[in-house]
Design an enzyme around this catalytic site. Structure first.
Site, mmCIF file in Angstrom:
data_model
loop_
_atom_site.group_PDB
_atom_site.id
_atom_site.type_symbol
_atom_site.label_atom_id
_atom_site.label_comp_id
_atom_site.label_asym_id
_atom_site.label_seq_id
_atom_site.Cartn_x
_atom_site.Cartn_y
_atom_site.Cartn_z
ATOM 1 N N GLY A 146 11.201 8.160 -17.381
ATOM 2 C CA GLY A 146 10.374 8.071 -16.176
ATOM 3 C C GLY A 146 11.198 8.469 -14.961
ATOM 4 N N LEU A 148 8.908 6.496 -8.877
ATOM 5 C CA LEU A 148 9.717 5.709 -7.944
ATOM 6 C C LEU A 148 10.639 4.757 -8.687
ATOM 7 C CD1 LEU A 148 7.257 5.143 -5.013
ATOM 8 C CD2 LEU A 148 9.333 6.517 -5.058
ATOM 9 N N GLY A 201 11.713 4.840 -12.019
ATOM 10 C CA GLY A 201 12.698 5.534 -12.856
ATOM 11 C C GLY A 201 13.631 6.410 -12.040
ATOM 12 N N HIS A 249 -9.865 -0.921 -7.863
ATOM 13 C CA HIS A 249 -9.697 -0.645 -6.427
ATOM 14 C C HIS A 249 -11.068 -0.416 -5.794
ATOM 15 C CE1 HIS A 249 -8.301 0.994 -2.713
ATOM 16 N NE2 HIS A 249 -7.036 0.838 -3.071
ATOM 17 N N SER A 295 -7.508 5.555 0.312
ATOM 18 C CA SER A 295 -6.550 4.464 0.502
ATOM 19 C C SER A 295 -7.163 3.228 1.159
ATOM 20 C CB SER A 295 -5.410 4.955 1.384
ATOM 21 O OG SER A 295 -4.688 3.858 1.863
ATOM 22 N N ARG A 339 -8.302 -6.735 -3.059
ATOM 23 C CA ARG A 339 -9.089 -5.714 -3.759
ATOM 24 C C ARG A 339 -10.069 -6.280 -4.775
ATOM 25 N NH1 ARG A 339 -4.162 -1.369 -4.454
ATOM 26 N NH2 ARG A 339 -4.037 -0.966 -2.226
ATOM 27 N N HIS A 357 -7.594 1.262 -11.304
ATOM 28 C CA HIS A 357 -6.558 1.818 -10.445
ATOM 29 C C HIS A 357 -5.132 1.484 -10.884
ATOM 30 C CE1 HIS A 357 -4.663 3.190 -6.816
ATOM 31 N NE2 HIS A 357 -4.246 1.982 -6.491
ATOM 32 N N ARG A 386 -2.827 -7.290 -7.967
ATOM 33 C CA ARG A 386 -1.796 -6.691 -7.118
ATOM 34 C C ARG A 386 -2.380 -6.469 -5.732
ATOM 35 N NH1 ARG A 386 -0.012 -1.796 -5.163
ATOM 36 N NH2 ARG A 386 -1.678 -0.577 -6.085
ATOM 37 N N LEU A 427 4.546 0.126 -4.833
ATOM 38 C CA LEU A 427 5.669 0.976 -4.418
ATOM 39 C C LEU A 427 6.884 0.095 -4.157
ATOM 40 C CD1 LEU A 427 3.860 3.439 -1.976
ATOM 41 C CD2 LEU A 427 4.321 3.738 -4.393
#
Ligand SMILES: Cc1cc2nc3c(=O)[nH]c(=O)nc-3n(C[C@H](O)[C@H](O)[C@H](O)COP(=O)(O)OP(=O)(O)OC[C@H]3O[C@@H](n4cnc5c(N)ncnc54)[C@H](O)[C@@H]3O)c2cc1C
Length: 637
Positions: A40, A43, A45, A266, A284, A330, A401, A435, A441
């Site tokens: 991976g 972000l 990996g 989402h 977003s 969400r 999502h 989440r 991120l």
């Protein structure tokens, strides 16, 4: 199996510092003697490979794209959380910790979440130093915006392209190490099996996607950072290539799979437009800062939105949740949208949509400000729907999502297979049952930049994995396993395409294990999925051969794994007789229709253990303790 979470004891504020001190170090001169595989290059990996390379380890990094720069993290739009409190609006590490534990509906490990909140602050510093162009406000400080589930602005962003900019930062760091020779990059490789020797993870088997060569790569430790499995639903906001194969095959080699049924739906995606659509597009969550969500008050009102007067609109989130309004988490926003549509108030041709309206914000702030904040998202919406969101409200509907479930890991991010670590969306850690926005991120980068570099060193120093031979029987067995699967898929020569099976599977999972689940539906799915899987292995048509670039073959292996995972998701959802966060069991709800947890029975991580073909997996439970944030009914009213 005994699940040892290795969570430190003592005050939570000092736990990570103390733990880091207790972890064994490797002499800098000895690090180059160790080989580490990172599967991976997103972000999680990319950050891990770059950091380990910089530390001096020999790293081999793998991805299936043509460049690490195309990892799915590039798609992230809205932002990344960090408890910097630049705006003095009341944020702190403790508040980010509190919001995340509460947002996850008390199904995450407190000590992990606290550490995440702590290192969030370092992530921003590191990314700024790498040149990530975060938005800035007049005084020159980094700007922030709000995201669902929080009453402070702690989300750092780069327009609607935060993931892209962060990934460019991690990619530069990675390429620097490639240039220095500490990282060797293997693009266009698909990890198809894990090699376990004497109980330790010692390597992987990959298929070279360009020429079909099956290759063995050996190492002293393996990190999987292969992203989420949201594409099990077929329609999802994930990139088409996202898959579960690496973690699924590791599960079959002994890594436990935790909370597979925890999926985040989402609320703000562009609604499905037709039967042959293969992908959904996210709008977003940051848009909910300025966009107001509404539906017509009267069911079946088909007038164009701008001709529906104010007093005939229902801003249902503002009405039902006055303190969080459009910024509820969400899961809550998604279920509320579904409830409106189920009651006949949905908008758009399918009736499966609600409005996200910027008219007020444009009047208040001017079109220019909105363009500055969300311009690229508005353009994307217009390109897809042909409607101009500056003039007519966007139409949105919930979609699959993010997957909170994933391989079980301890506090060191090590799976139940010693030497195999899991980072980013591929592990189950930190988010619990839900989440919150902008926290994936954060978690991916925390794992890659700030946690794995410490914990891997400790493993190597204590486990001291010795030499390993490419001739070991375990290596030959893993090679044979991969070759068998490939030959079987190519040899079936049936009549149905891989995609048609995937679409049918996705519909089942969405219908019975999606936004709402109940025992009857889950039992039905547990009958439908194995039957469809059986048909798959008898009737799938995979074109071409192994010895060439063959995307039909790539997909076929991934869909085979989705079938098995989908079954585990339903089993997990059926086992959890409660509602929590994104897991909404319709039988368990409060009189107001909110998720109703059963803390006495279900305050645990469900970690499933593979028991062999045709056998039922075994359920292991890691009890969760809440010493700092006491479980209470989540309320965003
Ligand atoms: C449209 C969209 C918008 C989002 N916006 C946000 C946001 O604003 N804020 C936020 O916090 N989160 C956001 N997310 C979630 C976030 O982007 C992801 O959770 C995160 O980027 C995952 O990072 P990762 O490094 O774990 O995995 P990924 O970025 O998915 O990387 C996976 C890597 O693994 C490799 N890989 C996978 N399988 C194999 C295999 N079998 N063999 C070899 N290599 C393999 C891939 O090639 C890739 O390099 C968003 C997600 C989507 C879908």
């Amino acid at each position: 199996m005994e699940l040892k979470s290795n969570v430190p004891t003592g005050p939570i504020e000092q736990a990570w510092d103390k733990h880091r001190f207790d972890l064994k170090l490797i002499n800098p001169a000895n690090k180059r003697k160790y080989n580490i595989i990172v599967v991976g290059s997103g972000l999680a990996g990319g950050a891990a490979a770059a950091s380990l390379g910089e530390l001096g380890y020999n790293v081999q990094c793998f991805c299936y794209q043509d460049s690490p720069r195309r990892a799915h993290s590039i798609a992230a739009q809205g932002g990344i959380n960090a408890a910097k409190n630049y705006h003095n609006d009341g944020d702190s590490i403790y508040r980010l910790f509190y919001d995340t534990v509460k947002g996850g509906d008390f199904r995450a490990r407190e000590y992990n979440v606290y550490r995440l909140a702590q290192v969030s602050v370092n992530i921003i510093d590191q990314c700024v130093a790498q040149g990530v162009p975060f938005a800035r406000e007049y005084g020159g400080n980094l700007d922030n915006r709000s995201f669902g589930g929080a009453q402070v602005s702690r989300t750092f962003y780069a327009r609607g392209q935060t993931g892209q900019q962060l990934l460019l930062g991690a990619y530069q760091a990675l390429e620097r190490q490639v240039g220095l020779g500490t990282v060797k990059m293997y693009s266009r490789r698909d990890m198809l099996d894990l090699i376990v020797i004497n109980g330790q993870a010692r390597g992987i088997v990959t298929r070279n996607l360009l020429d079909g060569k099956i290759e063995v790569h050996l190492a002293d430790a393996v990190i999987l950072a292969t992203g989420g499995y949201g594409n099990v639903f077929y329609l999802s906001t994930n990139a088409k290539g996202c898959n579960a194969t690496a973690i699924w095959r590791a599960y079959k080699r002994g890594a436990l799979f935790a909370n597979p049924c925890f999926t985040q739906i989402h609320p703000t995606c562009i609604p499905v437009a037709g039967e042959y659509q293969s992908k959904l597009t996210l709008m977003s969550e940051s848009l909910r800062n300025d966009g107001r969500i509404w539906v017509p008050k009267n069911a079946g009102d088909k007038r164009v939105p701008n001709s529906i007067p104010e007093n005939e609109r229902d801003y249902y989130l503002e009405r039902r949740y006055p303190s969080f309004g459009n910024l509820v988490p969400r899961d809550i926003a998604s279920r509320a949208a579904k409830a409106e549509c189920d009651a006949g108030r949905g908008v758009g041709p399918s009736g499966l949509g609600v409005y996200l309206d910027f008219a007020d914000a444009i009047k208040r702030l001017g079109k220019h400000k909105i363009e500055e904040r969300y311009g690229n998202l508005f353009e994307m919406y217009e390109r897809i729907t042909g409607e101009n969101p500056y003039e007519v409200p966007m139409r949105i509907y919930p979609a699959s999502h993010y997957t909170m479930g994933g391989l079980w890991v301890d506090y060191n991010l090590m799976s139940t297979i010693p030497g195999m670590f899991v980072g980013g969306e591929a592990n189950f850690s930190d988010h619990g049952a839900n989440r919150l926005g902008a926290s994936a991120l954060m978690q991916g980068l925390a794992d890659g930049y700030f946690i794995l570099p410490y914990t891997i060193g400790n493993y190597l120093a204590t486990a001291k994995p010795g030499p390993v031979s490419a001739d070991a029987p375990e290596v030959r067995e893993a090679l044979a396993n991969v070759t068998n699967i490939t030959n079987r898929l190519l040899g079936t020569k049936g009549t149905r395409s891989v995609d048609s099976f995937h679409r049918e599977l996705g519909k089942i999972v969405w219908e019975y294990c999606g936004m709402g689940r109940n025992a009857t539906g889950l039992q039905k799915a547990l009958g439908l999925i194995p039957a469809l899987r059986e048909e798959y292995w008898k009737n799938v048509r995979v074109l071409g051969s192994n010895e060439e670039f063959n995307q039909s073959l790539e997909k076929a292996g991934r869909v085979a794994d989705f079938f098995e995972l989908a079954e585990l998701m339903c089993l997990d959802a059926l086992n959890r007789n409660e509602s929590c966060g994104g897991h909404f069991r319709e039988e368990y709800q409060t009189p107001e229709g909110e998720a109703m947890r059963d803390d006495d029975k279900y305050t645990y991580v469900a970690a499933w253990e593979y028991k062999g073909p045709g056998q039922s997996p075994a359920l292991n439970k890691e009890p969760l303790e809440f010493k700092y944030v006491h479980p209470s009914q989540r309320s965003y009213k």
